[in-house]
Design a protein around this motif. Structure first.
Motif, PDB file in Angstrom:
ATOM      1  N   SER A  49      70.894  51.434  24.557  1.00 16.90           N
ATOM      2  CA  SER A  49      71.147  52.704  25.233  1.00 16.90           C
ATOM      3  C   SER A  49      72.409  52.662  26.085  1.00 16.90           C
ATOM      4  CB  SER A  49      69.946  53.072  26.106  1.00 16.90           C
ATOM      5  OG  SER A  49      69.815  52.171  27.200  1.00 16.90           O
ATOM      6  N   VAL A  76      71.497  62.960  26.961  1.00 19.16           N
ATOM      7  CA  VAL A  76      70.079  63.316  26.989  1.00 19.16           C
ATOM      8  C   VAL A  76      69.853  64.552  27.847  1.00 19.16           C
ATOM      9  CG1 VAL A  76      67.779  62.551  27.707  1.00 19.16           C
ATOM     10  CG2 VAL A  76      69.307  60.971  26.532  1.00 19.16           C
ATOM     11  N   ILE A  82      65.204  68.062  30.325  1.00 21.35           N
ATOM     12  CA  ILE A  82      64.412  66.888  30.644  1.00 21.35           C
ATOM     13  C   ILE A  82      63.488  67.131  31.827  1.00 21.35           C
ATOM     14  CG2 ILE A  82      66.112  65.856  32.179  1.00 21.35           C
ATOM     15  CD1 ILE A  82      64.110  63.949  29.526  1.00 21.35           C
ATOM     16  N   LEU A 243      61.663  64.205  22.875  1.00 22.12           N
ATOM     17  CA  LEU A 243      62.532  63.097  22.463  1.00 22.12           C
ATOM     18  C   LEU A 243      62.789  63.113  20.956  1.00 22.12           C
ATOM     19  CD1 LEU A 243      61.130  60.143  24.605  1.00 22.12           C
ATOM     20  CD2 LEU A 243      63.158  61.542  25.031  1.00 22.12           C
ATOM     21  N   LEU A 246      66.027  64.593  19.727  1.00 28.57           N
ATOM     22  CA  LEU A 246      67.260  63.819  19.887  1.00 28.57           C
ATOM     23  C   LEU A 246      67.686  63.142  18.589  1.00 28.57           C
ATOM     24  CD1 LEU A 246      66.601  62.098  23.343  1.00 28.57           C
ATOM     25  CD2 LEU A 246      68.063  64.069  22.886  1.00 28.57           C
ATOM     26  N   VAL A 258      69.000  58.495  21.536  1.00 27.08           N
ATOM     27  CA  VAL A 258      67.541  58.450  21.359  1.00 27.08           C
ATOM     28  C   VAL A 258      66.925  57.374  22.244  1.00 27.08           C
ATOM     29  CG1 VAL A 258      65.678  58.012  19.729  1.00 27.08           C
ATOM     30  CG2 VAL A 258      67.647  59.375  19.025  1.00 27.08           C
ATOM     31  N   GLY A 261      66.873  58.252  25.888  1.00 27.69           N
ATOM     32  CA  GLY A 261      65.716  59.088  26.210  1.00 27.69           C
ATOM     33  C   GLY A 261      64.434  58.282  26.306  1.00 27.69           C
ATOM     34  N   VAL A 262      64.291  57.279  25.444  1.00 28.68           N
ATOM     35  CA  VAL A 262      63.103  56.416  25.498  1.00 28.68           C
ATOM     36  C   VAL A 262      63.066  55.651  26.817  1.00 28.68           C
ATOM     37  CG1 VAL A 262      61.991  54.416  24.443  1.00 28.68           C
ATOM     38  CG2 VAL A 262      62.931  56.225  22.999  1.00 28.68           C
ATOM     39  N   SER A 265      61.944  57.902  29.538  1.00 23.87           N
ATOM     40  CA  SER A 265      60.517  58.218  29.450  1.00 23.87           C
ATOM     41  C   SER A 265      59.641  57.076  29.932  1.00 23.87           C
ATOM     42  CB  SER A 265      60.152  58.574  28.002  1.00 23.87           C
ATOM     43  OG  SER A 265      60.236  57.432  27.164  1.00 23.87           O
TER      44      SER A 265
END
Length: 290
Positions: A49, A76, A82, A243, A246, A258, A261-262, A265
């Motif tokens: 990321s 993101v 979000i 998500l 994405l 992606v 975003g993980v 989260s």
């Protein structure tokens, strides 16, 4: 003869110490290997990321990003609302966790300390529901939700998830470990069964309730299947559903975005675990000293 006995006496502790050292070393090696398998994917997600999309599939792969880049995280927030997704997920998982704690405590106490006809058969039915996968019951549950007019709402995710067979089983076992004399003493003082539960047993069961709440939060925070079936509007999407967008059309999205975003989260779940870790440990080790 005395010399041989002295040699045996002096060498025996040394042999025992060497065996103990090898045992400790073996445990450390096993734990290190297990840590690599558990933390490896998480660290790889964080590392990817922080890379530009062009370096996501670089060969040979670099485990650490040479030039950390936060562009994926900004993307993101540009591609997703979000804040709305986090609020929806927090509302759904929070209410489910609280609801499961309440229902599990009430049902567990009833199965553990109240005497009524058919208690064993009813508890067996509750345990049997644990063997039925959610995919089997999702269609009738969806029909019931639509019949009462709650389709495509957050309540469609909350209400069906509040009853918990596992939580009921866990709290029943926890309450059975508490002394039954407490209920007898409360009855002598004139307390009703509800007052006995609320004032005597419920405070003692807080470590067990913490386990139910933390496990429920972590499970439903990452839940994807039921929100995919129950919700249609984007304003009712939870974080896992958001998500997915994405990935882009046919998976053409950036893998770095992606995974960014993980990572985002995972933060709320980690915060909940960090604050509830002590209560979770107390609940898991309760009764081991008896």
């Amino acid at each position: 003869m005395t010399t041989i006995q002295e040699r045996v006496t002096t060498t025996a502790p040394a042999v025992t110490r060497k065996k103990r050292d090898w045992s400790v070393a073996g445990r450390i090696i096993v734990l290190l290997i297990a840590s690599v398998f558990v933390l490896g994917p998480v660290l790889w997600t964080l590392s990817t990321s922080l890379r530009p999309p062009s370096e996501s599939f670089k060969l040979p792969p670099a485990f650490l990003p040479l030039n950390p880049d936060l562009t994926s995280y900004t993307q993101v927030f540009k591609q997703l609302n979000i804040v709305l997704l986090v609020v929806n997920s927090a509302l759904v998982t929070g209410l489910i966790a609280v609801g499961q704690m309440v229902t599990a405590a009430l049902a567990g106490y009833a199965f553990a300390h109240l005497r009524f006809k058919g208690r064993g058969a009813l508890f067996s039915i509750v345990l049997a529901t644990m063997m039925v996968p959610a995919q089997v019951t999702i269609v009738p549950v969806f029909m019931l939700i639509r019949g009462v007019g709650l389709s495509d709402t957050l309540l469609a995710l909350i209400i069906p998830a509040i009853p918990t067979a596992f939580g009921t089983f866990l709290m029943r076992q926890y309450f059975m470990g508490l002394p039954g004399e407490l209920a007898e003493a409360a009855a002598i003082d004139g307390a009703s069964p509800w007052r006995t539960f609320r004032s005597v047993y419920a405070p003692l069961a807080m470590p067990g309730l913490a386990i139910v709440g933390i496990l429920a939060f972590n499970f439903h925070w990452n839940e994807f299947f039921r929100p995919l079936i129950m919700t249609i509007s984007e304003q009712n999407f939870t974080l896992p559903l958001g998500l997915v967008s994405l990935q882009g059309n046919l998976g053409t999205g950036s893998i770095s975005v992606v995974l960014a975003g993980v990572v985002l989260s995972m933060i709320p779940a980690l915060v909940v675990f960090m604050f509830g870790q002590r209560a979770l440990q107390d609940g898991l080790t309760a009764g081991t000293g008896k």
